[in-house]
Scaffold this motif. Structure first.
Motif, short mmCIF file in Angstrom:
data_model
loop_
_atom_site.label_atom_id
_atom_site.label_comp_id
_atom_site.label_asym_id
_atom_site.label_seq_id
_atom_site.Cartn_x
_atom_site.Cartn_y
_atom_site.Cartn_z
N PHE A 128 71.94 41.75 58.40
CA PHE A 128 72.92 42.83 58.54
C PHE A 128 72.89 43.72 57.30
O PHE A 128 72.69 43.24 56.19
CB PHE A 128 74.34 42.25 58.68
CG PHE A 128 74.47 41.21 59.75
CD1 PHE A 128 74.69 41.56 61.07
CD2 PHE A 128 74.37 39.86 59.44
CE1 PHE A 128 74.80 40.60 62.05
CE2 PHE A 128 74.49 38.89 60.41
CZ PHE A 128 74.70 39.25 61.72
N HIS A 129 73.07 44.99 57.53
CA HIS A 129 73.23 45.94 56.43
C HIS A 129 74.11 47.07 56.93
O HIS A 129 73.91 47.59 58.03
CB HIS A 129 71.87 46.49 55.98
CG HIS A 129 71.90 47.10 54.61
ND1 HIS A 129 72.63 48.23 54.31
CD2 HIS A 129 71.30 46.73 53.45
CE1 HIS A 129 72.47 48.54 53.03
NE2 HIS A 129 71.66 47.63 52.49
N CYS A 130 75.10 47.42 56.14
CA CYS A 130 76.04 48.46 56.57
C CYS A 130 75.43 49.85 56.56
O CYS A 130 76.00 50.78 57.15
CB CYS A 130 77.30 48.43 55.71
SG CYS A 130 78.31 46.95 55.99
N GLY A 131 74.25 50.00 55.92
CA GLY A 131 73.65 51.33 55.87
C GLY A 131 74.59 52.29 55.16
O GLY A 131 75.15 51.98 54.12
N ARG A 132 74.76 53.45 55.72
CA ARG A 132 75.73 54.43 55.21
C ARG A 132 75.50 54.80 53.75
O ARG A 132 76.43 55.26 53.07
CB ARG A 132 77.17 53.91 55.40
CG ARG A 132 77.55 53.76 56.87
CD ARG A 132 79.06 53.66 57.04
NE ARG A 132 79.41 53.76 58.46
CZ ARG A 132 80.64 53.97 58.92
NH1 ARG A 132 81.63 54.12 58.09
NH2 ARG A 132 80.87 54.03 60.21
N VAL A 165 69.81 48.64 48.53
CA VAL A 165 69.20 47.49 49.21
C VAL A 165 70.20 46.35 49.37
O VAL A 165 70.35 45.78 50.45
CB VAL A 165 67.95 47.00 48.46
CG1 VAL A 165 67.34 45.81 49.19
CG2 VAL A 165 66.95 48.12 48.31
N TYR A 166 70.88 46.00 48.29
CA TYR A 166 71.78 44.84 48.33
C TYR A 166 73.26 45.23 48.41
O TYR A 166 74.13 44.41 48.18
CB TYR A 166 71.55 43.95 47.10
CG TYR A 166 70.12 43.47 46.99
CD1 TYR A 166 69.54 42.73 48.01
CD2 TYR A 166 69.35 43.77 45.87
CE1 TYR A 166 68.23 42.28 47.92
CE2 TYR A 166 68.04 43.33 45.77
CZ TYR A 166 67.48 42.59 46.79
OH TYR A 166 66.18 42.16 46.71
N ALA A 167 73.51 46.49 48.75
CA ALA A 167 74.89 46.94 48.90
C ALA A 167 75.36 46.67 50.33
O ALA A 167 74.81 47.21 51.28
CB ALA A 167 75.00 48.43 48.59
N LYS A 168 76.32 45.79 50.48
CA LYS A 168 76.93 45.50 51.78
C LYS A 168 75.89 45.00 52.78
O LYS A 168 75.68 45.61 53.84
CB LYS A 168 77.68 46.72 52.29
CG LYS A 168 78.79 47.17 51.34
CD LYS A 168 79.43 48.47 51.74
CE LYS A 168 80.39 48.27 52.89
NZ LYS A 168 81.18 49.48 53.18
N ASN A 217 75.58 40.11 50.17
CA ASN A 217 75.21 40.95 49.03
C ASN A 217 74.25 40.25 48.08
O ASN A 217 74.25 40.48 46.87
CB ASN A 217 76.46 41.41 48.27
CG ASN A 217 77.35 42.29 49.13
OD1 ASN A 217 76.89 42.94 50.07
ND2 ASN A 217 78.64 42.29 48.83
N ASN A 218 73.43 39.36 48.64
CA ASN A 218 72.36 38.69 47.90
C ASN A 218 72.88 37.78 46.79
O ASN A 218 72.10 37.36 45.92
CB ASN A 218 71.39 39.71 47.30
CG ASN A 218 70.00 39.14 47.08
OD1 ASN A 218 69.51 38.38 47.91
ND2 ASN A 218 69.38 39.50 45.98
#
Length: 491
Positions: free
Chosen positions: A383-387, A397-400, A412-413
């Motif tokens: 999952f990644h929030c993108g945005r 990369v590791y944000a949300k 968040n790693n």
């Protein structure tokens, strides 16, 4: 004759399914109705523990349903919808956001509605699309025969691409796209989408055609607007206007869902129809006021909400009923996801997929529908929030972000939660499980790198209001023929 044959086939499946393999369901060709709501979380139903909102019709459906208790989607709406339609992770469709033209589903994706069409189904969408508003991206070009949609991510989001008049008449009397014509409607949006879907379903039922109906609601997405009859109770209880609007929207959805099921029963359509209720991501607007005091709304005790890498962002309610075929009141606890819908639906329909198409990354749910305890190997979901802001992808990369397995959730790693023992994520156990963190972190890095070549919408210009495709189309039609009134056929 076709309808008689289909009913005999369904009856045979009903007798055999309890003792047969999931293979029995393959090619059974049920009608499929998928109801998906927008920004409704795990805690926004009374059957899930909410003591304020009342959802008796969905509760009754839930009580007799096959319930996927660990069903995961993306943290925001367009990515979830892209994953449903394509069977692959949204970033590999170019869908990394809900705006900035990054919601457009890549044109090389062969959608499951296209596959159903080829298998002889008629297909209809009623409500929200949010996967691109240019002609080539619209649902009429992606596998839908009947189209009734608003523009952009939400009704009234004119600055993001919806039809200009909808900025003033929020959720009532909206301008929508019906097939190739922009039309003027009457009434509350959720009522209209259900009524339009039911009118279309009745025609397919009468014509004895197998169908897929995608009732894809914009509610209870903001703005938080519902008819007064639905907000009045909450205002009188002392809740703020926003809470009253949101919970009113949920109760309106419930009434419409109940009316839909009642009509299907009246038409004797439930025996050959798979009905599904789900939501597209976690809840929003979890803060409110009661008698002037700040409160936090019920979220099934999950951590996080929409646009969060935690369980509250991606863990959603998922209920299935197929009268006489699927067992009732069953929990399926295996880790399942939006990626699994594509293969499940195409197998049910007996659809033949092209030799050259996108790689499908989900699994068929048919074995679990046959046996909730069927062998279901562990998996890693990403999952990644993108945005991220334009041009900032490589620093995000590791944000949300998160990785989920049957047991673990790495966030968040760095944060690790044992979901099997701690579903509400109260205790970070990363320090005592460094080997798990390392393994899941490596898996995430590999996944991230694999998605980069597919992010085809990065770097596109941000459009001004007058540049959006449906805005241009609206003004062109207005000048040429005007905007005709439209309403669904009686049913």
């Amino acid at each position: 004759m076709i309808q008689i044959y289909r009913k005999l086939l369904i009856a045979g499946i009903a007798l055999l399914c309890c003792g047969a393999h999931g293979e029995t369901l393959k090619g059974s060709r049920p009608n499929i109705i998928l109801v998906i709501t927008d920004d409704q979380g795990m805690g926004d139903l009374s059957c899930m523990g909410n003591k304020v909102v009342k959802t008796p019709h969905i509760d009754q459906f839930h009580d007799k349903a096959v319930r996927f208790t660990d069903f995961q989607v993306s943290p925001t709406c367009a990515p979830t919808r892209a994953a449903l339609m394509s069977g692959r992770v949204p970033f590999k469709n170019g869908v990394t956001h809900t705006i900035y033209q990054r919601e457009r589903m890549a044109l090389d994706a062969y959608t499951f509605p296209q596959a159903l069409q080829k298998a002889g189904y008629t297909t209809g969408i009623f409500g929200k699309w949010h996967l691109g508003d240019e002609e080539a991206y619209l649902p009429g070009s992606r596998g839908f025969d009947e189209v009734l949609i608003h523009g952009s991510g939400g009704i009234g989001q004119v600055r993001l691409g919806d039809f200009p008049p909808n900025g003033e008449n929020l959720y009532f009397d909206n301008v929508l796209l019906h097939n190739d014509t922009i039309i003027q409607t009457k009434g509350y949006c959720t009522d209209l989408f259900f009524d339009s879907g039911l009118a279309w379903i009745k025609k397919q039922h009468t014509d004895q055609k197998p169908y897929f109906a995608y009732i894809s609601l914009n509610a209870p997405h903001a703005p938080l607007v519902a008819p007064e009859k639905y907000t009045k109770r909450f205002i009188e209880m002392g809740y703020d206007k926003g809470t009253a609007g949101r919970y009113g929207m949920v109760e309106n959805i419930d009434d419409n869902f109940g009316a839909m099921v009642a009509k299907l029963k009246e038409w004797q359509a439930l025996e050959n129809t798979l009905v599904i209720f789900m939501t597209d991501n976690g809840a929003t607007h979890l803060k409110g006021r009661l008698n002037g005091e700040k409160i936090r709304h019920f979220n099934a005790n999950l951590r996080g909400a929409k646009n969060s890498p935690h369980e509250g962002g991606t863990h959603i309610p998922m209920f299935w009923q197929w009268h006489g075929v699927l067992d009732e009141n069953v929990n399926i606890d295996s880790l399942t996801a939006h990626l699994d819908i594509y293969q499940t639906f195409t197998e049910l329909a007996g659809a033949e997929l092209p030799a050259k198409m996108q790689e499908l990354e989900g699994r068929s749910l048919l074995p679990l529908l046959k046996d909730p305890k069927a062998d279901w190997p562990d998996r890693e979901l990403f999952f990644h929030c993108g945005r991220w802001n334009p041009g900032k992808r490589d620093t995000a990369v590791y944000a949300k972000c998160a990785v989920r397995t049957d047991r673990w959730r790495l966030v968040n790693n760095r944060e690790l939660y044992d979901i099997s023992k701690d579903p509400y994520q109260l205790t970070d156990v990363a320090e005592t499980n460094p080997e798990v963190v390392q393994k899941l972190s490596q898996s995430f890095d590999q996944w991230w790198q694999s998605t980069l070549p597919w992010m085809v919408n990065e770097g596109l210009p941000r459009l001004e209001e007058e540049e959006f495709p449906l805005n241009i189309r609206y003004h062109k039609q207005l000048k040429k023929i005007g905007i005709p009134d439209w309403s669904p056929a009686p049913f």
